[in-house]
Enzyme design. Structure first.
Site, short mmCIF file in Angstrom:
data_model
loop_
_atom_site.label_atom_id
_atom_site.label_comp_id
_atom_site.label_asym_id
_atom_site.label_seq_id
_atom_site.Cartn_x
_atom_site.Cartn_y
_atom_site.Cartn_z
N ASP A 76 39.44 44.12 39.77
CA ASP A 76 38.06 43.83 39.34
C ASP A 76 38.13 43.18 37.96
O ASP A 76 39.15 43.28 37.27
CB ASP A 76 37.22 45.12 39.29
CG ASP A 76 35.75 44.85 38.94
OD1 ASP A 76 35.23 43.78 39.31
OD2 ASP A 76 35.12 45.70 38.28
N SER A 77 37.04 42.54 37.58
CA SER A 77 36.96 41.97 36.23
C SER A 77 36.96 43.08 35.17
O SER A 77 37.38 42.85 34.04
CB SER A 77 35.67 41.16 36.10
OG SER A 77 34.58 41.99 36.44
N CYS A 111 35.37 43.65 43.69
CA CYS A 111 34.46 42.87 42.84
C CYS A 111 33.71 41.92 43.76
O CYS A 111 34.33 41.10 44.45
CB CYS A 111 35.27 42.09 41.82
SG CYS A 111 34.30 40.94 40.83
N ASN A 112 32.38 42.05 43.78
CA ASN A 112 31.57 41.17 44.63
C ASN A 112 31.62 39.73 44.16
O ASN A 112 31.63 38.81 44.97
CB ASN A 112 30.11 41.63 44.61
CG ASN A 112 29.89 42.95 45.32
OD1 ASN A 112 29.48 43.00 46.46
ND2 ASN A 112 30.18 44.04 44.62
N THR A 113 31.64 39.53 42.85
CA THR A 113 31.63 38.16 42.33
C THR A 113 32.90 37.44 42.76
O THR A 113 32.85 36.33 43.30
CB THR A 113 31.51 38.19 40.78
OG1 THR A 113 30.48 39.11 40.41
CG2 THR A 113 31.19 36.82 40.23
N CYS A 155 27.24 44.70 43.03
CA CYS A 155 28.25 44.58 41.98
C CYS A 155 28.88 45.95 41.90
O CYS A 155 28.16 46.97 41.87
CB CYS A 155 27.62 44.21 40.64
SG CYS A 155 28.74 44.39 39.23
N THR A 156 30.20 46.01 41.90
CA THR A 156 30.86 47.32 41.98
C THR A 156 30.62 48.18 40.74
O THR A 156 30.82 49.40 40.78
CB THR A 156 32.37 47.15 42.23
OG1 THR A 156 32.90 46.25 41.25
CG2 THR A 156 32.62 46.60 43.62
N HIS A 157 30.17 47.58 39.65
CA HIS A 157 29.83 48.38 38.48
C HIS A 157 28.59 49.26 38.72
O HIS A 157 28.45 50.33 38.12
CB HIS A 157 29.52 47.47 37.28
CG HIS A 157 30.73 46.93 36.58
ND1 HIS A 157 31.52 45.95 37.12
CD2 HIS A 157 31.27 47.24 35.38
CE1 HIS A 157 32.50 45.68 36.26
NE2 HIS A 157 32.37 46.45 35.20
N TYR A 161 32.63 38.35 34.82
CA TYR A 161 32.72 37.25 35.78
C TYR A 161 31.33 36.67 36.10
O TYR A 161 31.22 35.52 36.47
CB TYR A 161 33.36 37.74 37.08
CG TYR A 161 34.87 37.75 37.10
CD1 TYR A 161 35.62 37.62 35.93
CD2 TYR A 161 35.55 37.90 38.30
CE1 TYR A 161 37.01 37.63 35.97
CE2 TYR A 161 36.94 37.91 38.35
CZ TYR A 161 37.66 37.78 37.18
OH TYR A 161 39.04 37.79 37.22
N GLY A 162 30.31 37.52 35.97
CA GLY A 162 28.96 37.07 36.28
C GLY A 162 28.53 35.85 35.47
O GLY A 162 27.67 35.07 35.90
N1 DGL Z 1 32.24 44.25 39.19
C1 DGL Z 1 31.93 42.91 39.43
C2 DGL Z 1 31.23 42.65 40.74
O1 DGL Z 1 31.34 43.44 41.66
C3 DGL Z 1 31.58 41.93 38.37
C4 DGL Z 1 31.12 42.29 37.01
C5 DGL Z 1 31.27 41.09 36.10
O2 DGL Z 1 32.42 40.79 35.73
O3 DGL Z 1 30.27 40.41 35.80
O4 DGL Z 1 30.59 41.66 40.91
#
Ligand code: DGL
Length: 269
Positions: free
Chosen positions: A16-17, A80-82, A194-196, A48-49
């Protein structure tokens, strides 16, 4: 690869980022409690967003290629979805091992909604992806999908895991990015894309008590269990490794939170 060819100590490589992938790791650890874990965090490039498609599509396969050579995992989880909505196909084309991605859980949300209005809370980069248009067309046709890409939310989750106090206005602002859109008053399910975000589901839920949340973590854990069926695992949890593109001092700020997930060896990647 036959199940017997996989060494018991071959890890699952999470990527993940930032530390969002911990929400996926939790579900995987529930099913595979002794799985050796390597968690690669690209904090030097976080969030990453805010990045472009081109930047992510170039960086993620390169980083994962290096990590696969170094750690020889049995499987890679892009938690990470992004990164997944932009680079999953490129990573799969580049690497010769099972790659599990994380994409917004629109299908379960469409099955759960009673009003036909779903929210998607993601990063700015994720919510604009064609991958999301396709998920909506395939699984939520005829429904209203509201999207909000929130630039402040993932950084706020990182701050929370560092033990800092976060201004609750951040949670309110994120949810109102959906609630204040036309049809938002009928929204009954929100996809945490987003996994966060599952890490702060309680905070987000407090803003809109009637709304249910879905994310992909449990489904990903089931998929990993299926993909590794019959493989050997260590008898006890070997202690996970956390590697980051940021420096050691940055890693140290997350050490307490990471140890709660069994990630006890911290290093620079
Ligand atoms: N955790 C990430 C996701 O699932 C991205 C968070 C980020 O880097 O902006 O998209």
């Amino acid at each position: 690869m036959q199940p017997d060819d996989v060494a018991a100590d071959a890890p699952l490589l999470f990527f993940d980022s930032g530390i969002g992938g911990l929400s996926v790791l939790t579900e995987v650890q529930r099913r595979l409690p002794t799985a050796p874990i390597v968690y690669l965090c690209d904090r030097a490039f976080f969030p990453y967003g805010d990045r472009t498609e081109l930047e992510i599509a170039a960086r993620v396969p390169a980083l994962l290629g290096r990590a696969v050579e170094r750690f020889r995992p049995r499987l890679v989880v892009i938690a990470c979805n992004t990164a997944s909505t932009i680079a999953l196909s490129v990573v799969r084309a580049a690497l010769q091992l099972p790659i599990v991605g994380t994409v917004p859980a629109i299908k379960p949300a469409a099955e759960a909604t009673k009003t036909g209005v779903i929210g998607l809370l993601g990063t700015q980069a994720t919510v604009r992806q064609h991958y999301v248009d396709k998920l909506a067309a395939d699984h939520a046709a005829g429904m209203l999908l509201l999207r909000h890409g929130d630039p402040a939310l993932a950084p706020a989750v990182e701050a929370k895991l560092r033990g800092e106090t976060v201004d609750p206005a951040i949670w309110r602002h994120a949810m109102h990015g959906l609630l204040d859109q036309a049809g938002g008053d009928r929204m009954d399910v929100v996809v945490l894309g987003c996994t966060h975000f599952p890490i702060v589901q309680a905070e987000l839920g407090a803003v809109a008590p009637g709304v249910a949340f879905v994310d992909g973590a449990a489904g990903i854990a089931r998929r990993i269990e299926r993909l590794t069926a019959g493989q050997q695992w260590p008898d006890t949890q070997p202690g996970g490794i956390f590697v980051s593109t940021a420096d050691r001092a940055d890693n140290a700020r997350y050490a307490t939170a990471l140890s709660e997930y069994g990630l006890t060896t911290l290093a620079q990647f």
